[in-house]
Design a protein around this motif. Structure first.
Motif, PDB file in Angstrom:
ATOM      1  N   LEU A   1       0.843  -1.190   0.000  1.00  0.00           N
ATOM      2  CA  LEU A   1       0.000   0.000   0.000  1.00  0.00           C
ATOM      3  C   LEU A   1       0.882   1.245   0.000  1.00  0.00           C
ATOM      4  CD1 LEU A   1      -3.007   0.680   0.081  1.00  0.00           C
ATOM      5  CD2 LEU A   1      -2.824   0.835   2.576  1.00  0.00           C
ATOM      6  N   GLU A   2       0.668   2.096  -0.970  1.00  0.00           N
ATOM      7  CA  GLU A   2       1.499   3.277  -1.131  1.00  0.00           C
ATOM      8  C   GLU A   2       0.682   4.548  -0.921  1.00  0.00           C
ATOM      9  OE1 GLU A   2       3.265   3.047  -4.973  1.00  0.00           O
ATOM     10  OE2 GLU A   2       3.976   0.982  -4.689  1.00  0.00           O
TER      11      GLU A   2
ATOM     12  N   LEU B   1      -3.952  -2.593  -7.810  1.00  0.00           N
ATOM     13  CA  LEU B   1      -3.947  -2.634  -6.344  1.00  0.00           C
ATOM     14  C   LEU B   1      -4.875  -3.739  -5.833  1.00  0.00           C
ATOM     15  CD1 LEU B   1      -2.979  -1.450  -3.685  1.00  0.00           C
ATOM     16  CD2 LEU B   1      -4.824   0.245  -3.830  1.00  0.00           C
ATOM     17  N   GLU B   2      -6.020  -3.888  -6.473  1.00  0.00           N
ATOM     18  CA  GLU B   2      -6.946  -4.951  -6.077  1.00  0.00           C
ATOM     19  C   GLU B   2      -6.298  -6.330  -6.240  1.00  0.00           C
ATOM     20  OE1 GLU B   2     -11.355  -3.057  -7.018  1.00  0.00           O
ATOM     21  OE2 GLU B   2     -10.175  -3.906  -8.674  1.00  0.00           O
ATOM     22  N   THR B   3      -5.534  -6.485  -7.296  1.00  0.00           N
ATOM     23  CA  THR B   3      -4.856  -7.771  -7.526  1.00  0.00           C
ATOM     24  C   THR B   3      -3.816  -8.026  -6.437  1.00  0.00           C
ATOM     25  OG1 THR B   3      -5.178  -7.587  -9.920  1.00  0.00           O
ATOM     26  CG2 THR B   3      -3.434  -9.075  -9.141  1.00  0.00           C
TER      27      THR B   3
ATOM     28  N   LEU C   1     -12.932   1.590   2.184  1.00  0.00           N
ATOM     29  CA  LEU C   1     -13.209   2.496   3.295  1.00  0.00           C
ATOM     30  C   LEU C   1     -12.221   2.275   4.445  1.00  0.00           C
ATOM     31  CD1 LEU C   1     -17.114   2.365   3.329  1.00  0.00           C
ATOM     32  CD2 LEU C   1     -15.635   4.186   2.431  1.00  0.00           C
ATOM     33  N   ARG C   2     -11.792   1.016   4.606  1.00  0.00           N
ATOM     34  CA  ARG C   2     -10.794   0.743   5.643  1.00  0.00           C
ATOM     35  C   ARG C   2      -9.477   1.429   5.301  1.00  0.00           C
ATOM     36  NH1 ARG C   2      -7.762   1.093   8.707  1.00  0.00           N
ATOM     37  NH2 ARG C   2      -6.891  -0.351  10.266  1.00  0.00           N
ATOM     38  N   ILE C   3      -9.097   1.404   4.047  1.00  0.00           N
ATOM     39  CA  ILE C   3      -7.879   2.090   3.605  1.00  0.00           C
ATOM     40  C   ILE C   3      -8.025   3.600   3.791  1.00  0.00           C
ATOM     41  CG2 ILE C   3      -6.384   2.579   1.630  1.00  0.00           C
ATOM     42  CD1 ILE C   3      -7.036  -0.225   0.597  1.00  0.00           C
TER      43      ILE C   3
END
Length: 306
Positions: A2-3, A40-42, A63-65
């Motif tokens: 995660l960037e 990103l989903e992958t 939403l958590r991100i």
């Protein structure tokens, strides 16, 4: 995985309400934005966007991100602003340590004046009597060390502040008070009162007594300058202090001073700073303020070369 850019992307989608507007806000194409989301989903193996709805909605995972993004992104922005101001020389950190018990007399006014001119510089002051200040300076724990004992280091610059004379202080009625200057042998039967530091850091030993191979009759220690002065005034011993540290007590008639040797013992007080920080605007401003305040408040000092 995660960037920062991922959090910025999801924040833009939430705030703008659509992929198109989010892409415009981020100055990328909608296609590039969609590709970034799918990538990103992958990698995360979760779905971030419900594409079946119109407009597409962020999923619970997204939403958590965003909860994290709301914590992190403001701090990132604040840090970026601080770095910009640091690059411009307007902000920074100045942790100062003094290797000199008497330095509070001029250093506190220096810091007060500096703080008014440089409010964005974080200031801190500590005494370096109980630890080795040079390693702390090199580690980055300190930014400035006020000392009269420069040491060889390729990474440290010693900026001279002023020269001062080390003077012997005795009681007004003491037998040594009649002398304009004394020789080391005249201290062989005296009790010498010093600060509680190692002898190697006391100029009266390193610059006057030890070269003549003379030892005082006794050594007594006291923490504070007024305490030392009271002991000297009551003829419990003699002391050697910077001439400017004795001015107040000489004016009160508590003491007399003698030179240490015919020509006196002169020392230079330095501000030690890392060479990599020397050209920072706020460091240069502190050095100038220290010199200016010293010559405004202290008597008996002179310009230092260097």
């Amino acid at each position: 995985m995660l960037e920062i850019r991922h959090m910025e992307t999801l924040s833009a989608i939430r705030d703008s309400g659509s992929l198109q507007e989010a892409a415009e806000r981020l100055h990328v194409t909608q296609s590039a934005l969609s590709h970034q989301l799918r990538d990103l989903e992958t990698r995360l193996q979760v779905q971030l966007l419900n594409r079946r709805t119109r407009p597409a909605r962020l999923t619970t995972a997204a939403l958590r991100i965003l909860t994290l993004a709301d914590e992190v992104l403001p701090r990132v922005r604040a840090t970026e602003r601080d770095l910009q101001r640091l690059a411009a020389g307007r902000t920074g950190r100045l942790h100062v340590a003094i290797d000199c018990h008497s330095c509070f007399q001029w250093l506190m006014p220096t810091l007060d004046a500096f703080r008014q001119q440089w409010p964005d510089v974080t200031l801190d002051l500590s005494a370096a009597f109980s630890f080795a200040p040079l390693p702390a300076l090199l580690r980055g724990d300190l930014d400035v060390v006020i000392t009269s004992d420069p040491q060889n280091s390729d990474d440290v610059h010693y900026a001279p502040l002023f020269r001062y004379e080390l003077a012997l202080a005795v009681a007004s009625q003491h037998p040594l008070a009649q002398y304009r200057y004394i020789e080391p042998l005249q201290l062989a039967d005296q009790t010498l009162i010093t600060y509680p530091v190692e002898r190697s850091r006391l100029d009266i030993f390193t610059q006057f007594l030890e070269p003549a191979d003379i030892e005082p009759a006794a050594v007594r220690q006291a923490e504070l300058t007024p305490m030392i002065v009271q002991l000297v005034a009551s003829q419990r011993g003699v002391t050697a202090l910077p001439n400017w540290a004795l001015t107040e007590f000489l004016n009160q008639g508590l003491l007399r001073t003698c030179r240490l040797g015919e020509h006196g013992v002169w020392r230079t007080l330095y501000a030690a700073v890392r060479k990599e920080d020397l050209q920072a605007d706020y460091v240069q401003a502190f050095l100038k303020q220290a010199r200016d305040t010293s010559f405004q408040t202290l008597q008996g000092i002179s310009q230092a070369q260097g």
